[in-house]
Design a protein around this motif. Structure first.
Motif, mmCIF file in Angstrom:
data_model
loop_
_atom_site.group_PDB
_atom_site.id
_atom_site.type_symbol
_atom_site.label_atom_id
_atom_site.label_comp_id
_atom_site.label_asym_id
_atom_site.label_seq_id
_atom_site.Cartn_x
_atom_site.Cartn_y
_atom_site.Cartn_z
ATOM 1 N N SER A 1 0.197 7.869 -11.856
ATOM 2 C CA SER A 1 1.239 8.176 -10.876
ATOM 3 C C SER A 1 1.797 9.556 -11.204
ATOM 4 C CB SER A 1 2.365 7.135 -10.945
ATOM 5 O OG SER A 1 1.901 5.870 -10.525
ATOM 6 N N SER B 1 0.822 -1.221 0.000
ATOM 7 C CA SER B 1 0.000 0.000 0.000
ATOM 8 C C SER B 1 0.860 1.277 0.000
ATOM 9 C CB SER B 1 -0.954 0.005 1.196
ATOM 10 O OG SER B 1 -0.227 -0.035 2.391
ATOM 11 N N GLU C 1 5.051 9.525 -6.664
ATOM 12 C CA GLU C 1 3.829 9.134 -5.972
ATOM 13 C C GLU C 1 3.110 8.118 -6.851
ATOM 14 O OE1 GLU C 1 -0.019 10.995 -3.696
ATOM 15 O OE2 GLU C 1 1.634 12.300 -4.258
ATOM 16 N N THR D 1 2.725 4.340 -1.339
ATOM 17 C CA THR D 1 2.558 5.121 -2.571
ATOM 18 C C THR D 1 3.618 6.203 -2.749
ATOM 19 O OG1 THR D 1 1.019 6.638 -1.485
ATOM 20 C CG2 THR D 1 0.063 4.765 -2.678
ATOM 21 N N GLN E 1 0.374 5.195 -8.005
ATOM 22 C CA GLN E 1 -1.054 4.949 -7.877
ATOM 23 C C GLN E 1 -1.262 3.869 -6.821
ATOM 24 O OE1 GLN E 1 -1.308 3.247 -12.018
ATOM 25 N NE2 GLN E 1 -2.949 2.078 -11.086
ATOM 26 N N THR E 2 -2.370 3.912 -6.140
ATOM 27 C CA THR E 2 -2.671 2.966 -5.069
ATOM 28 C C THR E 2 -2.681 1.542 -5.597
ATOM 29 O OG1 THR E 2 -4.015 4.656 -4.004
ATOM 30 C CG2 THR E 2 -4.363 2.391 -3.280
#
Length: 179
Positions: free
Chosen positions: A85, A44, A60, A46, A62-63
């Motif tokens: 992202s 999880s 960053e 990110t 994407q989840t």
């Protein structure tokens, strides 16, 4: 005639002088290790970043893109920039540490002097189990990254192809079924 030539030279110098804006010519983070605020990194996670003194490259994800995959197989996942992202390059007024990204309240200094967002590109993640099948190794690469500054100029000499590796634990139930 000398006055005209001198005037032209002076005028040329005036228009050629920098207006004080920072000019980014090279972004090179290949020799810098990837970091995360999550210890250990999980599926999880990110936020990943690289710090090079007063510069930072912030990815960053994407989840859920750090998928643990399947032991014995290599899985390749792609995440497009900027729609899924994001990748940001920042220059700070002074050197920074991971606490800038990881503290609940970021420090007031150093301050961001310049920030440039990637306008295009792809994050490619290859996931494999390590040799003893105790964790997954995610190798992150960047492809086709295009940074464009506020003036619409592209940043050249981009050298961030290899973003780095992060490791996530293999869930106990997955490890047990592979033994």
């Amino acid at each position: 005639m000398k006055k005209i030539v001198l005037s032209l030279v002076c005028f040329g110098c005036l228009i050629a002088c920098s207006d004080g804006d920072l000019q980014i010519e090279t972004i090179d983070f290949n020799s810098v290790s990837v970091q995360s605020c999550d210890n250990p990194v999980t599926t999880s996670t990110t936020l990943l970043f690289k710090i090079n003194d007063s510069e930072a490259l912030i990815l960053e994800l994407q989840t859920g893109v750090l998928d643990n995959g399947v032991v014995g197989e290599t899985i390749t996942t792609e995440s497009s920039i900027p729609s899924q992202s994001s990748l940001t390059y920042r220059i700070f007024s002074d050197g920074i540490t991971s606490s800038y990204f990881c503290d609940a309240i970021p420090p007031a200094t150093p301050v961001v002097v310049q920030e440039v967002e990637a306008q295009d590109g792809m994050v490619i993640i290859q996931t494999t189990a390590n040799t003893d099948s105790t964790s997954f190794v995610h190798t992150l690469s960047l492809s086709g990254i295009s940074f464009v500054n506020e003036a619409g100029e592209r940043i050249t000499n981009l050298a961030v192809d290899e973003f780095g590796e992060v490791t996530t634990a293999i869930p106990a139930e997955t490890a047990a079924t592979n033994q």
